[in-house]
Design an enzyme around this catalytic site. Structure first.
Site, PDB file in Angstrom:
ATOM      1  N   GLN A   1       4.991   4.507   9.722  1.00 14.45           N
ATOM      2  CA  GLN A   1       4.376   3.384   9.020  1.00 14.45           C
ATOM      3  C   GLN A   1       5.369   2.752   8.049  1.00 14.45           C
ATOM      4  O   GLN A   1       5.477   1.534   7.946  1.00 14.45           O
ATOM      5  CB  GLN A   1       3.121   3.832   8.256  1.00 14.45           C
ATOM      6  CG  GLN A   1       1.988   4.238   9.150  1.00 14.45           C
ATOM      7  CD  GLN A   1       1.510   3.078  10.008  1.00 14.45           C
ATOM      8  OE1 GLN A   1       1.217   2.010   9.505  1.00 14.45           O
ATOM      9  NE2 GLN A   1       1.448   3.286  11.294  1.00 14.45           N
TER      10      GLN A   1
ATOM     11  N   TYR B   1       3.638  10.173  11.250  1.00 17.84           N
ATOM     12  CA  TYR B   1       2.869   8.936  11.140  1.00 17.84           C
ATOM     13  C   TYR B   1       3.241   8.182   9.863  1.00 17.84           C
ATOM     14  O   TYR B   1       3.475   6.970   9.888  1.00 17.84           O
ATOM     15  CB  TYR B   1       1.368   9.233  11.140  1.00 17.84           C
ATOM     16  CG  TYR B   1       0.527   8.030  10.807  1.00 17.84           C
ATOM     17  CD1 TYR B   1       0.258   7.059  11.768  1.00 17.84           C
ATOM     18  CD2 TYR B   1       0.023   7.851   9.527  1.00 17.84           C
ATOM     19  CE1 TYR B   1      -0.498   5.943  11.455  1.00 17.84           C
ATOM     20  CE2 TYR B   1      -0.734   6.739   9.200  1.00 17.84           C
ATOM     21  CZ  TYR B   1      -0.994   5.787  10.169  1.00 17.84           C
ATOM     22  OH  TYR B   1      -1.729   4.680   9.849  1.00 17.84           O
TER      23      TYR B   1
ATOM     24  N   HIS C   1       0.832  -1.203   0.000  1.00 17.48           N
ATOM     25  CA  HIS C   1       0.000   0.000   0.000  1.00 17.48           C
ATOM     26  C   HIS C   1       0.870   1.259   0.000  1.00 17.48           C
ATOM     27  O   HIS C   1       2.088   1.173   0.080  1.00 17.48           O
ATOM     28  CB  HIS C   1      -0.963   0.001   1.191  1.00 17.48           C
ATOM     29  CG  HIS C   1      -0.298   0.004   2.519  1.00 17.48           C
ATOM     30  ND1 HIS C   1       0.213  -1.123   3.110  1.00 17.48           N
ATOM     31  CD2 HIS C   1      -0.061   1.014   3.381  1.00 17.48           C
ATOM     32  CE1 HIS C   1       0.747  -0.812   4.267  1.00 17.48           C
ATOM     33  NE2 HIS C   1       0.595   0.482   4.463  1.00 17.48           N
TER      34      HIS C   1
ATOM     35  N   HIS D   1       1.035   5.367   1.582  1.00 17.32           N
ATOM     36  CA  HIS D   1       0.534   6.435   2.445  1.00 17.32           C
ATOM     37  C   HIS D   1       0.902   7.747   1.768  1.00 17.32           C
ATOM     38  O   HIS D   1       2.044   7.935   1.359  1.00 17.32           O
ATOM     39  CB  HIS D   1       1.202   6.409   3.821  1.00 17.32           C
ATOM     40  CG  HIS D   1       0.753   5.315   4.702  1.00 17.32           C
ATOM     41  ND1 HIS D   1      -0.405   5.385   5.431  1.00 17.32           N
ATOM     42  CD2 HIS D   1       1.292   4.104   4.984  1.00 17.32           C
ATOM     43  CE1 HIS D   1      -0.555   4.277   6.137  1.00 17.32           C
ATOM     44  NE2 HIS D   1       0.464   3.483   5.864  1.00 17.32           N
TER      45      HIS D   1
END
Length: 105
Positions: free
Chosen positions: A93, A89, A25, A27
């Protein structure tokens, strides 16, 4: 050619402030002008990036019926947190996913 700057030429006024690409994925912390529809903007990001990936990696074209990204996305507006919190953040991640990937080897 750097992926994100090239992608942004198709999205006038949209700015990627921070991004981390992970194995499964992505971000992204994105600034989208108020006049643009968030759903359509995310759709364009996903659509254009999929075409770019297919151009660079033709072997992915035949997987999942030519669909590279999942149908959905998660979006949140910035309100109770500041910009630095969001960037931190995303970085955390990325680091967590990288470390977990190393431990699975």
């Amino acid at each position: 050619m750097d992926f994100f700057p090239f992608l942004m030429q198709f999205l006038q006024g949209v700015i990627i402030l921070k991004a981390a690409t992970l194995p499964e994925h992505v971000h992204m912390y994105v600034s989208i002008p108020p006049k643009l529809n968030v759903s359509k903007t995310i759709g364009r990001i996903k659509g254009k990036s999929a075409l770019m990936i297919f151009d660079r990696h033709p072997e992915y074209r035949d997987r999942n019926n030519r669909h590279f990204w999942a149908r959905g996305y998660y979006c949140e507006t910035v309100g109770n947190v500041n910009e630095e919190t969001i960037k931190q953040y995303i970085q955390e991640q990325y680091e967590r996913d990288r470390l977990e990937g190393d431990s699975k080897k």
